[in-house]
Design an enzyme around this catalytic site. Sequence first.
Site, PDB file in Angstrom:
ATOM      1  N   GLN A  55      17.319  13.003  27.062  1.00 33.01           N
ATOM      2  CA  GLN A  55      17.758  12.060  26.029  1.00 33.01           C
ATOM      3  C   GLN A  55      18.919  11.197  26.499  1.00 33.01           C
ATOM      4  O   GLN A  55      19.420  10.364  25.749  1.00 33.01           O
ATOM      5  CB  GLN A  55      18.171  12.840  24.779  1.00 33.01           C
ATOM      6  CG  GLN A  55      17.034  13.626  24.157  1.00 33.01           C
ATOM      7  CD  GLN A  55      17.521  14.601  23.083  1.00 33.01           C
ATOM      8  OE1 GLN A  55      18.719  14.738  22.823  1.00 33.01           O
ATOM      9  NE2 GLN A  55      16.582  15.291  22.458  1.00 33.01           N
TER      10      GLN A  55
ATOM     11  N   HIS B 225      21.066  16.135  23.291  1.00 32.25           N
ATOM     12  CA  HIS B 225      22.061  16.072  22.212  1.00 32.25           C
ATOM     13  C   HIS B 225      23.373  15.410  22.636  1.00 32.25           C
ATOM     14  O   HIS B 225      24.430  16.037  22.676  1.00 32.25           O
ATOM     15  CB  HIS B 225      22.328  17.474  21.660  1.00 32.25           C
ATOM     16  CG  HIS B 225      21.134  18.112  21.018  1.00 32.25           C
ATOM     17  ND1 HIS B 225      21.225  19.260  20.253  1.00 32.25           N
ATOM     18  CD2 HIS B 225      19.815  17.761  21.002  1.00 32.25           C
ATOM     19  CE1 HIS B 225      20.027  19.589  19.817  1.00 32.25           C
ATOM     20  NE2 HIS B 225      19.159  18.684  20.271  1.00 32.25           N
TER      21      HIS B 225
ATOM     22  N   GLU C 187      20.299  15.256   8.027  1.00 30.08           N
ATOM     23  CA  GLU C 187      21.235  15.026   6.933  1.00 30.08           C
ATOM     24  C   GLU C 187      22.080  13.788   7.128  1.00 30.08           C
ATOM     25  O   GLU C 187      22.269  13.289   8.246  1.00 30.08           O
ATOM     26  CB  GLU C 187      22.140  16.244   6.740  1.00 30.08           C
ATOM     27  CG  GLU C 187      23.000  16.588   7.935  1.00 30.08           C
ATOM     28  CD  GLU C 187      23.748  17.906   7.766  1.00 30.08           C
ATOM     29  OE1 GLU C 187      23.149  18.892   7.282  1.00 30.08           O
ATOM     30  OE2 GLU C 187      24.951  17.944   8.118  1.00 30.08           O
TER      31      GLU C 187
ATOM     32  N   TYR D  98      31.555  20.098   8.959  1.00 34.13           N
ATOM     33  CA  TYR D  98      30.247  19.796   8.368  1.00 34.13           C
ATOM     34  C   TYR D  98      29.215  20.896   8.637  1.00 34.13           C
ATOM     35  O   TYR D  98      28.052  20.732   8.329  1.00 34.13           O
ATOM     36  CB  TYR D  98      29.798  18.413   8.838  1.00 34.13           C
ATOM     37  CG  TYR D  98      30.674  17.363   8.175  1.00 34.13           C
ATOM     38  CD1 TYR D  98      30.311  16.778   6.975  1.00 34.13           C
ATOM     39  CD2 TYR D  98      31.919  17.040   8.713  1.00 34.13           C
ATOM     40  CE1 TYR D  98      31.144  15.872   6.333  1.00 34.13           C
ATOM     41  CE2 TYR D  98      32.760  16.136   8.082  1.00 34.13           C
ATOM     42  CZ  TYR D  98      32.363  15.562   6.886  1.00 34.13           C
ATOM     43  OH  TYR D  98      33.201  14.680   6.241  1.00 34.13           O
TER      44      TYR D  98
ATOM     45  N   TYR E 215      13.060  25.788  15.876  1.00 31.10           N
ATOM     46  CA  TYR E 215      11.737  25.222  16.131  1.00 31.10           C
ATOM     47  C   TYR E 215      10.671  26.309  16.197  1.00 31.10           C
ATOM     48  O   TYR E 215       9.487  26.046  15.975  1.00 31.10           O
ATOM     49  CB  TYR E 215      11.761  24.400  17.427  1.00 31.10           C
ATOM     50  CG  TYR E 215      12.640  23.172  17.329  1.00 31.10           C
ATOM     51  CD1 TYR E 215      12.293  22.111  16.504  1.00 31.10           C
ATOM     52  CD2 TYR E 215      13.828  23.091  18.037  1.00 31.10           C
ATOM     53  CE1 TYR E 215      13.094  20.993  16.401  1.00 31.10           C
ATOM     54  CE2 TYR E 215      14.640  21.973  17.940  1.00 31.10           C
ATOM     55  CZ  TYR E 215      14.275  20.927  17.122  1.00 31.10           C
ATOM     56  OH  TYR E 215      15.084  19.825  17.016  1.00 31.10           O
TER      57      TYR E 215
END
Length: 383
Positions: free
Chosen positions: A92, A156, A249, A259, A270
């Site tokens: 990513q 990530h 979210e 959070y 997963y």
Amino acid sequence: MPPRLAASTRAFVLLLTLSAACAPPARAADPPSAAARVTVVARGLDHPWAMAFLPGGDALITERSGNLRLLRAAGGLSKPLSGVPKVAAQGQGGLLDVALSPGFASDRYVYLSYAESDGSRSGTAVGRGRLSGDGSALEDFRVLFRQEPKLSSGLHYGSRLVFDRKGYLYISLGENNQRPTAQELGKLQGKVVRLNADGTVPPDNPFVGRAGARPEIWSYGHRNPQGMALNPWSGELWENEHGPRGGDEINLIRPGKNYGWPLQTHGINYSGLPIPEAKRETLPDMEPPLYWWPKSPAISGMAFYDADRFPAWRNSVFIGALATQDLIRLTLDGDRVVAQERLLADRKNRIRDVRLGPDGYVYVLTDASPGEVLRVAPADSGG
């Protein structure tokens, strides 16, 4: 009614009642897809990740492979600009977000976030350079921030960049797929950080002076925040992040707040098993999400709509969806989401970024190679 049948009926009614009580909230259900008018503005991009509009209507576009391109308002993509830092284009990672300095008209600063490698692992870095007068290069690029320690093997990074009304720079940082780090204040994984425009730390950041905590941190307990934008009506910072399996979210980001990830989540692994550390969906000392999805759309770029061009879209926030391959429009009443619709589902595009153009249209980037820039308007607008 025979006693055995009556008991069975009562048990069935009780089961239905419990099922309804445990069901996901109706507000987060997938709505029918709505029509939109779409124009392809540019083609041939290599996994475009972000765009930023310049004064006059040109736009800078990042390609995850490491190129920064200029899309001319009159049409046509430039060759890759020179002066862009080397990026770790793995998984990513790569060249990610782009943002303009609040004083761009005079200082010409362009900010980039990207994955930077130390040879074995990588993390998010942010730097800035000056856009040359002819738009062909970034000059004097300098790194302002590095995520420490470097822990990612390609997952990530987060990496959205937002300036607030006072000129502070916010950077969203993923937890590099290392869940516990999001709760560790000595690491920069799973955080939103706040910096001055030159990369220094503001003295009023919530953890300045706290032993064992990084002074850059503004909020923590995040998973992989790939959408972030400033609410134009309230001035508050909104962020969206990927859940695991379920639990994507939206959060209102406030200083020093936790959070929850991975202790508080609406998602599961997963594999279908619970997150091992998760205690429950809402904890008293942690911030609940403003809005969440039981089934993950895989949300990414985020843009509020406050233009006059399409009144039906005012008081909306648009969010790109990678997994469900559509553009989500949420209608707002203050900080409450009161309606949801899905656009572009018929195109089957992974939507990576969303921006409001200076012309009042919504622009999106499709995460593909070749990727596209799409201009979006309501179906009945005629635009």
